[in-house]
Motif scaffolding. Structure first.
Motif, PDB file in Angstrom:
ATOM      1  N   LYS A 261       3.339  -9.399   3.492  1.00 36.16           N
ATOM      2  CA  LYS A 261       4.431  -9.201   4.309  1.00 36.16           C
ATOM      3  C   LYS A 261       5.283  -7.825   3.996  1.00 36.16           C
ATOM      4  O   LYS A 261       5.711  -7.123   4.888  1.00 36.16           O
ATOM      5  CB  LYS A 261       5.835 -10.172   3.827  1.00 36.16           C
ATOM      6  N   THR A 262       5.247  -7.617   2.753  1.00 36.44           N
ATOM      7  CA  THR A 262       5.831  -6.224   2.230  1.00 36.44           C
ATOM      8  C   THR A 262       4.952  -4.952   2.994  1.00 36.44           C
ATOM      9  O   THR A 262       5.445  -4.064   3.557  1.00 36.44           O
ATOM     10  CB  THR A 262       5.865  -5.978   0.875  1.00 36.44           C
ATOM     11  N   GLN A 263       3.735  -5.290   3.016  1.00 35.35           N
ATOM     12  CA  GLN A 263       2.663  -4.300   3.560  1.00 35.35           C
ATOM     13  C   GLN A 263       2.959  -4.000   5.148  1.00 35.35           C
ATOM     14  O   GLN A 263       3.071  -2.964   5.760  1.00 35.35           O
ATOM     15  CB  GLN A 263       1.401  -4.776   3.242  1.00 35.35           C
ATOM     16  N   GLU A 264       3.160  -5.105   5.865  1.00 33.85           N
ATOM     17  CA  GLU A 264       3.521  -5.180   7.255  1.00 33.85           C
ATOM     18  C   GLU A 264       4.765  -4.276   7.360  1.00 33.85           C
ATOM     19  O   GLU A 264       4.964  -3.492   8.197  1.00 33.85           O
ATOM     20  CB  GLU A 264       3.661  -6.467   7.815  1.00 33.85           C
ATOM     21  N   GLU A 265       5.890  -4.631   6.592  1.00 35.38           N
ATOM     22  CA  GLU A 265       7.031  -4.121   6.894  1.00 35.38           C
ATOM     23  C   GLU A 265       7.087  -2.425   6.548  1.00 35.38           C
ATOM     24  O   GLU A 265       7.570  -1.807   7.301  1.00 35.38           O
ATOM     25  CB  GLU A 265       8.180  -4.498   5.995  1.00 35.38           C
ATOM     26  N   GLY A 269       7.864   0.621   9.119  1.00 33.08           N
ATOM     27  CA  GLY A 269       8.750   1.687   8.654  1.00 33.08           C
ATOM     28  C   GLY A 269       7.886   2.943   8.868  1.00 33.08           C
ATOM     29  O   GLY A 269       8.412   3.730   9.049  1.00 33.08           O
ATOM     30  N   LYS A 270       6.539   2.965   8.410  1.00 32.49           N
ATOM     31  CA  LYS A 270       5.807   4.130   8.275  1.00 32.49           C
ATOM     32  C   LYS A 270       5.580   4.740   9.898  1.00 32.49           C
ATOM     33  O   LYS A 270       5.823   5.851  10.199  1.00 32.49           O
ATOM     34  CB  LYS A 270       4.428   3.935   7.912  1.00 32.49           C
ATOM     35  N   THR A 271       5.475   3.715  10.786  1.00 37.13           N
ATOM     36  CA  THR A 271       5.192   4.005  12.308  1.00 37.13           C
ATOM     37  C   THR A 271       6.513   4.559  12.742  1.00 37.13           C
ATOM     38  O   THR A 271       6.511   5.645  13.569  1.00 37.13           O
ATOM     39  CB  THR A 271       4.881   2.813  13.204  1.00 37.13           C
ATOM     40  N   LYS A 272       7.671   4.050  12.660  1.00 30.85           N
ATOM     41  CA  LYS A 272       9.211   4.549  12.685  1.00 30.85           C
ATOM     42  C   LYS A 272       9.177   5.861  12.340  1.00 30.85           C
ATOM     43  O   LYS A 272       9.641   6.771  12.994  1.00 30.85           O
ATOM     44  CB  LYS A 272      10.068   3.600  12.446  1.00 30.85           C
ATOM     45  N   LEU A 273       8.915   6.197  11.073  1.00 31.98           N
ATOM     46  CA  LEU A 273       8.961   7.523  10.614  1.00 31.98           C
ATOM     47  C   LEU A 273       8.131   8.696  10.998  1.00 31.98           C
ATOM     48  O   LEU A 273       8.643   9.793  11.176  1.00 31.98           O
ATOM     49  CB  LEU A 273       8.880   7.529   8.905  1.00 31.98           C
TER      50      LEU A 273
END
Length: 390
Positions: A261-265, A269-273
């Motif tokens: 779950k942390t990896q998906e989050e 976040g990486k995609t948004k950044l």
């Protein structure tokens, strides 16, 4: 070995044949006792479908002895999106041991099958869970040749309750293995070490009757020997280790789910950044371009100011002096027309304030307007003569 051409032909009606081939190849490479074949499978509603199945034996380690358990794993045409259908296939001299994992028809029920997750669950993980589960509770037991009892009548002998014998006071370990009911906790995929493959005939194909633990003492002696105590201690230690291992598996699985779950989050976040960085880079390029244009304009303005500073002062009257009589006539007509426009405006202000009456206003405006019209016609004719109008 698996014939790729034949296997691909069998899987022609499957939705994900490449994934199924990879799954089967991995299983056959690690467990040579299993081989793929094609056969008709009849579902509960009576429909029959031609499916590929893995049939053969898997090795289990029961009390230090390796046994081969015959199984059949049917792959649905939507594999690996849906869990396979698994059965224990006892030979004529075996009987199915009914438990929470196997029903009277030999069908296998495991939490790994119930919680099948496409993309993470696979056949190699399923087989490893079978090996661990059946090593604790074997799904078959040998039929007795004398009185059809699955164990000898010696009251002190270790009875193979995990192979189909009902629990009794002399069972080597509790039949439920520490669980009060229901399914045991699910095992994570590939969490068990792979067992080395065993040939079909390299070990006893199933646990024979009366060959569990130490040798059976004479019937009716009533003597508990050191072998019985040692076997009981070994069984208790084995049960405790299995229980600890399952608890550790549960904890590890919970941690893995949290990490996933942390990896998906983090991925989101990486995609948004990444999108923000792309936008910032684009804005930075536009800003640098605008700065370059501004510097060029600033340099041009500085050059113009310097050039004007070096020139002599200009007389305003000379600046408006025309070079030809036609241009002078046009300039005078324009100036006079602008003056009439101002005069008409101020006449309207005077009427509004009551300085003049309406009759005077209308008479003067009529005169000024007629003169203004004549001046505009003159300017139009001068522009045409000067070639200022196309």
């Amino acid at each position: 070995m698996v014939d790729p051409m034949r296997l691909r032909q069998w899987l022609s009606k499957y939705k994900n044949p490449d994934a199924v081939i990879r799954d089967i190849t991995t299983v056959v490479r690690n467990y040579q006792g299993l081989q793929p074949q094609q056969d008709n499978y009849t579902f509960l509603d009576g429909t029959t479908r031609e499916l590929v199945n893995l049939t053969g034996t898997i090795p289990i380690n029961y009390r230090g002895v390796v046994y081969n358990i015959p199984v059949s794993i049917w792959l649905i045409d939507t594999h690996p999106n849906n869990a396979p259908i698994c059965y224990v296939k006892p030979t004529p001299d075996m009987s199915v041991k009914v438990s929470m994992f196997v029903d009277q028809n030999g069908k296998i029920y495991l939490p790994y099958l119930h919680d099948w997750v496409p993309g993470s669950s696979d056949l190699i993980g399923l087989i490893q869970v079978m090996i661990v589960t059946f090593s604790e509770q074997p799904p078959v037991f040998a039929k007795s040749k004398s009185d059809n009892l699955p164990y000898p009548p010696n009251p002190y002998a270790a009875k193979p309750t995990g192979f189909g014998v009902p629990p009794s006071a002399n069972t080597p370990y509790p039949p439920s293995s520490g669980f009060t009911g229901g399914y045991p906790p699910p095992y994570p995929t590939n969490s068990f070490p792979s067992f080395p493959p065993y040939p079909n005939n390299s070990f006893t194909p199933y646990p024979p009757s009366g060959q569990f633990g130490s040798p059976t003492p004479a019937v009716g002696t009533g003597t508990i020997k050191d072998e019985h105590i040692r076997e009981s201690l070994k069984t208790a230690i084995e049960e405790k280790l299995l229980r600890k291992m399952k608890e550790q598996f549960m904890q590890t699985q919970a941690e893995i789910q949290t990490l996933k779950k942390t990896q998906e989050e983090l991925k989101q976040g990486k995609t948004k950044l990444d999108s923000m960085l792309v936008r910032l880079e684009r804005e930075q390029k536009d800003l640098e371009k605008n700065i370059t244009v501004l510097k060029d304009k600033e340099q041009e303005l500085g050059t113009a100011i310097e050039r004007i500073g070096n020139q002599e002062s200009i007389d305003v009257d000379d600046a408006v002096t025309t070079t030809a009589p036609l241009y002078k006539q046009l300039l005078n007509a324009y100036a006079e027309e602008a003056a009439l426009e101002d005069a008409i405006y101020y006449m309207g202000e005077a009427l509004r304030r009551g300085v003049i009456d309406l009759d005077v206003f209308l008479r003067q405006v009529r005169t000024l307007s007629r003169k203004q019209f004549m001046l505009r016609a003159l300017m139009q004719k001068c522009r045409q003569k000067a070639g200022l109008i196309v």
